[in-house]
Design an enzyme around this catalytic site. Structure first.
Site, short mmCIF file in Angstrom:
data_model
loop_
_atom_site.label_atom_id
_atom_site.label_comp_id
_atom_site.label_asym_id
_atom_site.label_seq_id
_atom_site.Cartn_x
_atom_site.Cartn_y
_atom_site.Cartn_z
N ASP A 487 42.15 68.59 60.48
CA ASP A 487 42.00 69.88 59.80
C ASP A 487 42.82 69.97 58.53
OD1 ASP A 487 40.29 71.34 61.38
OD2 ASP A 487 41.86 71.99 62.76
C1 GLC Z 1 47.11 73.81 61.42
C2 GLC Z 1 47.55 72.69 62.34
C3 GLC Z 1 46.41 71.88 62.82
C4 GLC Z 1 45.37 72.78 63.35
C5 GLC Z 1 44.97 73.86 62.35
C6 GLC Z 1 43.91 74.75 62.93
O1 GLC Z 1 46.56 73.31 60.30
O2 GLC Z 1 48.45 71.82 61.69
O3 GLC Z 1 46.86 70.96 63.77
O4 GLC Z 1 44.24 72.04 63.67
O5 GLC Z 1 46.11 74.59 62.01
O6 GLC Z 1 44.11 76.07 62.83
C1 GLC Z 2 44.28 70.70 66.21
C2 GLC Z 2 42.89 71.26 66.22
C3 GLC Z 2 41.86 70.17 66.19
C4 GLC Z 2 42.13 69.19 65.08
C5 GLC Z 2 43.56 68.68 65.15
C6 GLC Z 2 43.92 67.80 63.98
O1 GLC Z 2 44.54 70.07 67.42
O2 GLC Z 2 42.70 72.08 67.34
O3 GLC Z 2 40.58 70.71 66.04
O4 GLC Z 2 41.22 68.17 65.17
O5 GLC Z 2 44.46 69.77 65.18
O6 GLC Z 2 44.08 68.53 62.81
#
Ligand code: GLC
Ligand code: GLC
Length: 815
Positions: A487
């Site tokens: 993300d």
């Molecule tokens: C933040 C976190 C990430 C997560 C994202 C979703 O970016 O670092 O891990 O997936 O929020 O809301």
């Molecule tokens: C968080 C989110 C997931 C994403 C991950 C890496 O775990 O829930 O959707 O893939 O972060 O950013």
């Protein structure tokens, strides 16, 4: 220091000191009513949706940590001394303390001033309520005259609004108290037809429903005025903060034990039967009364608890292993499976790190969660798949998240995460391989929840794959969109405004930035869809998907290979990410894991090379970091990933979710010793001995362990709700222990440490039970010499279920 120990026999973790480094929590409920509970009774409850139907309040980020909970107070009426049997919130020194977290229940017991108290918290199956069963024993030589006070703070349903909209909220709170039951009915007078209730099995000496009366001005839960003076105020909430507290007086002879039951629940009335009498504003309690009566009866409570225990016995019984390693045994047999249930139910919405407000169920997250859950309750997995698919966009893309209560895509988070659609293919594939239920593919499913838009589920899978084919970039690799699995790798975002959300801010209409990770995922998904199409007799589609997969593989080797490892991406200017030419972030984990899992490089040496590069550059003793070198500063063209300080989260943290990808890749390459070593590095049970560094619960995986660039290397965060749960479970059960579900049966293909002499597994698969003994006389890591099924040697490595519910003895000889 140790804070507790495992009791594998009873499937419990026993915490013996209340002051754990962080609240060590458990989940109650596995269907529609859920709660989180810490080892000191902190936490909250909700019905289906942690944001939209919150029953009780909890204070995030509070000092001290973990405030708001299912609190009880005991008070010595002779001298006015009082304490909490769960330690919090009074934090009175206890002579003995023990918290037992089990499967769907928690028991907190303590002794203080020679009064023993033990509270069992659980949610009965099939109900929307929770039980707190308190057992108080007088261990003194004299009679004990005690008061018991309960305490919970109601949430005004929408947890977001509850925490922010005070100009309204301070005026809306409403309760009723009738026959000793406290009813919380805020907004029931208008559009809600649900309410909460809090009941007690004993005759009340008093009650309170107004928080600030119960506590007294400027006091906290550690010192409520009602408890201090030993008498409730019988307050009735009009606005402000509705609260539930019962006061019960008990006198116990020496040695005497008394059981008191509290029931906190959620109930709905039909819209036309909200009031009784009908023309009044009084809550109609007719349909809830029998439920309350049932669970205030100790016999029914005992029965419900036994039912819960045996329900879990059945779930866990689907896969049980006995190996030479205690850590994999207890994780697979007990805790990792339990964690998979929590992630299945909650995705990433409600934990002690996720406020339950920000996120519903993630499209990609929920699909991946199926990998760890599908064997336990396949019928619920089926329902989940259909719900997720119904939120899919007509383009094949996806809403990134949806709300479990409404089952609608959540527009606030939007879409455009270009990996999302492929996870649906993998989720459905996992379901088919577990169940053999091909009928799901013909099930009509809406797009965007629009009536009339129904198409067979299979059509959704087609569109998922096409979504990528319609979005290829300059090198022929998939465009990344807003982000892929990571993300935080935001290549089209360019955010320079403080506080702006990387997830939702307007992105550049990116036609350049590409993802090698999605390329790998695409190949994996295309091969799955081809296998599915083949079983549907769609020969043309099979050829087409395999051709697309082959083409993508070629593109990856041409434009996505950096010499010793797979590139990660191309940015918006067409520059490589995750390459030797980059000053930082030269190598990333995700593309190595995903490309090898998709089979890339397994027959040309490149998989081996990529995995060796991971070992050399990314592996640490606490797990494998996400990339190296960490980003030492903010790079506007990469976005959130570089917003984290080095070593945390996606900036070179050990993001445990993707470690199993490497573990699986290593097993595919035949490296059992290394795969298992990686597994053990992040296994919370194996990390129990470094509890003060690790800090999170030793029984569940954490999302993140601080990487080697962080000053707190080895410290875990964000436990419980993480994709790590399903992926580690899947890696351990299907790739290390190697009992892999396939469309036509269960493949036996272990990849284990050479020193293991063997192991045993019981696996229930499509109704048959396979009792499997694996022997490893030649100390190999992979390779099966022969398999005896009920004494007869089979050809190949596939166990085919009869579907007749039979038990089989299987002997597997490796070598
Ligand atoms: C933040 C976190 C990430 C997560 C994202 C979703 O970016 O670092 O891990 O997936 O929020 O809301
Ligand atoms: C968080 C989110 C997931 C994403 C991950 C890496 O775990 O829930 O959707 O893939 O972060 O950013």
């Amino acid at each position: 220091m140790r804070y507790g120990h495992f009791d594998d026999q009873n499937r419990e973790y026993i915490i013996t000191r209340p002051e754990t480094p962080l609240p060590w929590i458990n989940y109650l409920g596995c269907e529609a009513y859920f709660g989180l509970i810490s080892n000191t009774a902190g936490g909250y409850s909700f019905y289906r949706d942690a944001r939209l139907r919150r029953l009780t309040r909890y204070r995030y980020n509070h000092a001290p940590f973990d405030v708001g909970g299912r609190y009880l107070y005991l008070r010595d009426n002779d001298n006015g001394k009082f304490w909490s049997p769960s330690w919090q919130p009074t934090r009175t020194q206890l002579d003995h303390y023990e918290c037992r977290h089990g499967m769907g229940y928690t028991v907190i017991g303590s002794t203080c001033r020679k009064i023993a108290a033990q509270t069992t918290y659980f949610v009965p199956l099939g109900e929307t309520l929770e039980i707190w069963k308190l057992k108080v024993t007088n261990q003194r030589k004299q009679p004990a005259r005690l008061s018991v006070f309960s305490s919970i703070e109601f949430c005004l349903w929408d947890a977001q609004d509850d925490a922010t909209n005070f100009q309204r909220n301070f005026s809306t709170g409403q309760v009723e108290v009738a026959d000793g039951v406290i009813y919380h009915k805020t907004e029931y007078r208008e559009r809600r037809n649900h309410f909460a209730y809090f009941a007690c099995s004993e005759k009340l000496a008093g009650f309170d429903t107004q928080r600030d009366t119960f506590l007294g001005a400027y006091r906290g839960w550690d010192n409520p005025a009602a408890v201090e003076r030993g008498k409730s105020f019988n307050s009735v909430a009009h606005g402000w903060a509705p609260h539930g507290s019962h006061h019960v007086k008990v006198t116990l002879k020496p040695g005497q034990t008394k059981e008191i039951i509290f029931v906190l629940g959620y109930h709905e009335n039909p819209a036309d039967q909200k009031f009784d009498p009908a023309d009044s504003q009084t809550l109609n309690k007719n349909s809830v009364k029998p439920v309350v009566a049932k669970y205030l009866d100790a016999k029914n409570v005992a029965m419900a608890f036994e039912q819960l225990r045996s329900y879990w016995g059945g779930l866990l019984g689907k896969y049980q292993v006995q190996s030479p390693d205690v850590h994999i045994n207890r994780l697979v047999n007990i805790w990792n499976a339990c964690q998979c249930m929590a992630t299945f139910n909650m995705s990433r919405s409600a934990s002690f790190y996720e406020s339950g407000i920000g996120r519903g169920l993630g499209f990609r997250d929920s699909n991946q969660d199926l990998l760890g859950f599908v064997h336990m309750v396949p019928a619920r997995a089926r329902e989940r798949i259909l719900d997720i698919a119904a939120t899919q966009l007509k383009s094949g893309g996806a809403f990134h998240q949806y709300q479990p209560l409404t089952k609608r895509g959540n527009n606030d988070i939007g879409s455009g995460f270009n990996d999302d659609p492929h996870w649906l293919i993998l989720g459905v594939a996992a379901y088919l391989k577990e169940t053999g239920d091909w009928s799901i593919l013909d099930q009509p499913v809406q797009f965007e929840n629009e009536p009339g838009s129904e198409q067979p589920l299979y059509e959704h899978l087609r569109r998922s794959l096409n979504y990528t084919l319609e979005r290829l970039g300059p090198h022929g690799l998939p465009l990344i969109g807003r982000a892929d699995w990571n993300d935080c790798l935001n290549l089209n975002c360019f955010s320079d405004t403080p506080g702006q959300s990387f997830q939702t801010t307007t992105n550049k209409e990116g036609k350049v930035a590409e993802s090698v990770f999605i390329a790998g995922l695409f190949v994996l998904a295309a091969k799955e869809l081809a296998a599915i199409a083949a079983r549907r007799g769609l020969a043309k589609e099979v050829t087409q998907y395999l051709a697309e997969a082959a083409k993508m593989e070629q593109v990856v080797f041409q434009h996505g290979w950096d010499g010793e490892w797979f590139l990660r991406a191309y940015d918006d200017s067409g520059r490589p990410i995750g390459s030797k030419v980059c000053p930082e972030g030269k190598i990333f984990i995700e593309s190595q894991g995903m490309c090898v899992m998709a089979g890339l490089g397994l027959n040309n040496g490149k998989a081996r090379q990529a995995l060796n590069s991971v070992h050399q550059h990314l592996a640490t003793k606490h797990g494998i970091v996400l990339q190296q070198p960490a980003f030492s500063k903010y790079y506007i063209h990469m976005g959130e990933i570089s917003s984290y300080p080095p070593g945390y989260k996606e900036n070179a943290g050990i993001f445990c979710h993707n470690n199993p990808w490497i573990i699986i890749a290593e097993t595919m390459a035949g490296n059992g010793t290394r795969a298992f070593d990686y597994y053990t590095r992040i296994n919370p049970s194996a990390r129990e001995k470094i509890g003060d560094l690790h800090r999170c619960e030793p029984y569940v995986f954490a999302q993140m362990i601080a990487g080697k660039d962080a000053p707190t290397h080895g410290e875990a965060k964000n436990s419980w709700l993480t994709g790590t749960a399903a992926w580690t479970y899947y890696a351990a059960t299907q790739w290390i222990l190697g009992l892999r579900t396939e469309y036509d049966g269960l493949r036996v293909d272990p990849c284990i440490p050479a020193k293991w002499k063997g192991f045993k597994v019981t696996r229930v698969f499509r109704g048959d039970t396979f009792n499997i003994e694996v022997r490893n006389p030649k100390a190999v890591e992979k390779g099966v010499r022969r398999i005896l099924l009920d004494g007869v040697e089979i050809s190949g490595q596939l166990l085919r279920p009869t579907g007749e519910g039979r038990s089989h003895n299987v002997v597997v000889e490796m070598g």
